[in-house]
Scaffold this active site. Structure first.
Site, PDB file in Angstrom:
ATOM      1  N   SER B  55       0.854  -1.182   0.000  1.00 25.64           N
ATOM      2  CA  SER B  55       0.000   0.000   0.000  1.00 25.64           C
ATOM      3  C   SER B  55       0.894   1.237   0.000  1.00 25.64           C
ATOM      4  O   SER B  55       1.912   1.282   0.703  1.00 25.64           O
ATOM      5  CB  SER B  55      -0.918  -0.025   1.218  1.00 25.64           C
ATOM      6  OG  SER B  55      -1.846   1.037   1.140  1.00 25.64           O
ATOM      7  N   GLU B  56       0.524   2.249  -0.782  1.00 22.05           N
ATOM      8  CA  GLU B  56       1.368   3.425  -0.983  1.00 22.05           C
ATOM      9  C   GLU B  56       1.803   4.098   0.314  1.00 22.05           C
ATOM     10  O   GLU B  56       2.840   4.744   0.374  1.00 22.05           O
ATOM     11  CB  GLU B  56       0.637   4.503  -1.812  1.00 22.05           C
ATOM     12  CG  GLU B  56       0.287   4.111  -3.212  1.00 22.05           C
ATOM     13  CD  GLU B  56      -1.125   3.591  -3.289  1.00 22.05           C
ATOM     14  OE1 GLU B  56      -1.384   2.482  -2.767  1.00 22.05           O
ATOM     15  OE2 GLU B  56      -1.960   4.285  -3.890  1.00 22.05           O
ATOM     16  N   ASN B  57       0.944   3.998   1.336  1.00 19.75           N
ATOM     17  CA  ASN B  57       1.271   4.671   2.589  1.00 19.75           C
ATOM     18  C   ASN B  57       2.281   3.893   3.430  1.00 19.75           C
ATOM     19  O   ASN B  57       2.371   4.096   4.636  1.00 19.75           O
ATOM     20  CB  ASN B  57       0.000   4.984   3.390  1.00 19.75           C
ATOM     21  CG  ASN B  57      -0.836   3.761   3.685  1.00 19.75           C
ATOM     22  OD1 ASN B  57      -0.933   2.862   2.863  1.00 19.75           O
ATOM     23  ND2 ASN B  57      -1.436   3.719   4.858  1.00 19.75           N
ATOM     24  N   SER B  97       8.442   3.969   0.207  1.00 21.84           N
ATOM     25  CA  SER B  97       7.284   3.294  -0.376  1.00 21.84           C
ATOM     26  C   SER B  97       7.188   3.588  -1.872  1.00 21.84           C
ATOM     27  O   SER B  97       6.897   2.701  -2.677  1.00 21.84           O
ATOM     28  CB  SER B  97       6.010   3.746   0.334  1.00 21.84           C
ATOM     29  OG  SER B  97       4.900   3.037  -0.164  1.00 21.84           O
TER      30      SER B  97
END
Lengths: 232, 221, 232, 221
Positions: B55-57, B97
């Site tokens: 996940s990007e976060n 990330s």
């Protein structure tokens, strides 16, 4: 003795000036330095440029700062979301400037600022509206866009644990933008859930070393979920 | 046999599209799933097949949503939904990330889209041509950076307008990056010749699919 | 089940080809993947470009690989040191190519490769011999040099703990180049002191996530000091 | 008083130079010390004054050398010597370590040098003009990146040749970066006018210092 802990919000906010570029950590509610944002609202600095992933939701925090007319410009990746009513109204009225930056470019521009890299090439955004007017160059046959570092005058970030040297850890996905914003700002102000004794953080698990941190305010047990509701 | 009545077209629903995509994800891949149909893909990967979701976060090893009583407020995905972490999962900051994304370390990203063009262009972030405040999030990084970009979407808009087009009309997310499109009607590869139909749902023929597609379709060799 | 552990050095070295760009982790002896370098010597690949901080010392490890004529080119920051006798001899004889890169630029070029950044501007080296022939540009009145990403075909690195997903931790200053080399190579091969069960590394303390790692060989209790003596 | 015999010049030894530098480092600074005289500076900072030493190989909070029986083989400094870690210390990888350097986060770097020029240029890495295999290490990054660069060195070479020069003759490490020079004879600031003498050792006069210096010296205003 080095001691970066401050004991009042006034002390934490001292010296933030009108016109400052303020980096706000967090992604959604998680890792967002809510107490410090409220402190900034009380502190009074205006004509701010705010760098954050979102453009605020509801009528608290960043949205409140904007509602008070204190934000001149927002640099973010995700301005429009369910609860971004204040931003929407100001933007439609032409009362706030907006720079949309792809999320990874936003992160990398701040990391670059913290790392002394004034500019870098990235494939992200090439051939899109967000690259219009930007210098491009081919590498390995692929178009890349030149992006500039994005330094802050101030970063407001949230940590999980901190010691008096300003060493920080973060909790789970609350890490997000916080460590790179700490690197990118001239003045980095932290709110931490937990204050630990010097040497209380194992040297291998420190995520942000104190060299990137100027002031730490102990704000225990803020729960990101309590303010939930939006899905920005 | 002599019955010439047309078979009814067995169009997939959102979960059907997601399940079809899940079939094509092998064990060991690192995968980022966008919002919408792509998010559903994780539910259709069998538990015994280890796929690592990013996940990007800054979350690697995203697991399913927690039961409502067991939500960890500090653990969300890029869609801001509460999630869990699988064994072997880890956290990184946003620059790392997106280093994962931009650096080509993801085997796959699955995104939704408004339009995909036969040259692999994707438009999935700005709904209006001159919406200057559209929210791009991490879409451009994911589209530009993942080793493979697949798109999951309805074959046409609700009004029946084609979404697989000769050239995108919405603002682009990235140029020439889509490798494969999964729709409610078909699976199509994006090749140097354009869209090649890999498979169609039961009851659909090539001509009917072409009729719902702006770009010219090609049959697999 | 994902399992990046390999059980033999042959398996670890499989597929390293002649002409490969090989990134070698470590700084001095610390964090240097000695067993894997020996494995590479045995494996036989030649015409290699080696990226490391040093150009080898004594007659073992990288120095041995060079002595066997298997290294065409070295990219490093610190080629000449007390024990770099093999490199010195080859270099004087014109039998090895050398690219000297400032240490921080070397690190950043690999980080850039791992992060999908093909080039970046840095102030390091501006106006010096190491910037000759390179593109420069002024930012804020200061000259900066354009540097390119430095990707590897293979990285050989050393870790302290690893699990079957390839998640890694490092011990103290043995971290050094290892995490960024893991990011920068298409094939990252790890020797680890300790193998732990899946989930045995706390998610917050993993330094290199398994996404950057392809193969892990368990090589317990290699002591960096045992091979000490040089101060390169 | 009427005694006109010249005082003998109390030139500093290496530890004297290091101690003089240590006096100017306030509590709370983040400092990187190069090899040679600079390394000795740490020994002269009083234990109760907290100064955080950084080493290029990713160590923040470097402490003194361990006793010989207590060497930790995994903990070395940039000079490859065994060191210890102070409470509050931490480890970062090489890219982050040089982000600290290049990003201007160090309050101070102290380096040795062959030559410093009156325009702030420093030459400290290549001893011969055409040594194509000279080892630069992290010197260029430190010289270009630290907020303040101080140089610690002998005022002249062993042969008495000046090292504070109008223009460097050795290959440069960085241009226009040196802020202050500490030698066995004097402390000099590098200013827009050139070298300004901040202080001299006892028994030395300005003319004698100038005689041992290639660049023109200026007296503090």
């Amino acid at each position: 003795m080095i001691d970066k802990f401050v004991t009042s919000m006034e002390e934490a906010m001292a010296g933030i000036r009108d016109g400052a570029v303020v980096l706000l950590g967090g992604f959604g509610m998680v890792g967002q330095p809510d107490a410090l944002i409220d402190g900034l609202i009380a502190q009074g600095a205006k004509d701010l440029t705010v760098v954050a992933n979102n453009a605020g939701t509801g009528h608290t925090g960043l949205a409140r700062l904007m509602e008070l007319g204190r934000v001149r410009r927002v640099i973010c990746s995700f301005p429009r979301s369910a609860g971004s009513v204040v931003f929407e109204a100001l933007y439609s009225a032409g009362q706030i400037e907006l720079e949309i930056v792809p999320q990874g470019t936003l992160a990398e521009r701040m990391r670059a600022a913290g790392a002394g890299i004034p500019a870098f090439f990235t494939p992200t955004g090439a051939g899109t509206r967000l690259a219009e007017g930007k210098e491009t160059r081919e590498f390995d046959g692929r178009t890349h866009v030149l992006e500039n570092a994005l330094p802050g005058d101030v970063a407001l970030i949230e940590a999980w644990r901190a010691d008096r040297f300003g060493n920080l850890t973060f909790r789970e996905s609350a890490r997000n933008f916080n460590p790179i914003m700490a690197m990118a700002a001239r003045l980095t102000i932290v709110q931490t859930q937990h204050a630990v004794f010097a040497g209380g953080l194992h040297p291998e698990v420190i995520v942000t070393p104190g060299i990137f941190v100027d002031r730490v305010l102990h704000v225990p047990y803020a729960m990101p979920v309590e303010k939930g509701g939006e899905n920005a | 046999m002599p019955d010439t009545a047309p078979l009814s077209v067995m169009a997939l629903n959102r979960h059907g599209i997601a399940a079809r995509i899940a079939r094509d994800i092998p064990e060991g891949w690192y995968v980022n799933l966008g919002i919408g149909i792509p998010t559903l893909v994780a539910e259709h990967v069998p538990a015994e097949r280890e796929v690592i979701f990013h996940s990007e976060n800054g979350v690697l090893g995203v697991g399913p949503s927690p039961p409502s009583g067991a939500v960890d407020p500090w653990l969300i995905n890029a869609g801001k939904q509460p999630v869990t972490l699988r064994p072997g999962g880890s956290y990184v900051h946003h620059a790392d990330s997106f280093a994962i994304i931009r650096g080509g370390h993801l085997d796959l990203c699955v995104l939704g889209a408004f339009e995909v063009a036969e040259n692999g262009d994707i438009a999935n972030w700005a709904t209006k041509k001159n919406d200057a405040a559209a929210a791009v999030g991490g879409a451009m990084d994911l589209a530009a950076g993942a080793r493979r970009l697949w798109v999951a979407m309805e074959h046409t808009t609700k009004d029946g307008m084609p979404r697989l087009v000769a050239r995108c009309t919405y603002p682009l997310t990235a140029q020439g990056v889509v490798k494969r499109v999964y729709t409610n009607l078909a699976v199509l590869d994006v090749t140097p010749r354009g869209f090649v139909v890999v498979e169609m749902v039961r009851g659909l023929d090539f001509e009917s699919l072409q009729a719902q597609t702006d770009a010219r379709l090609h049959q697999a060799a």
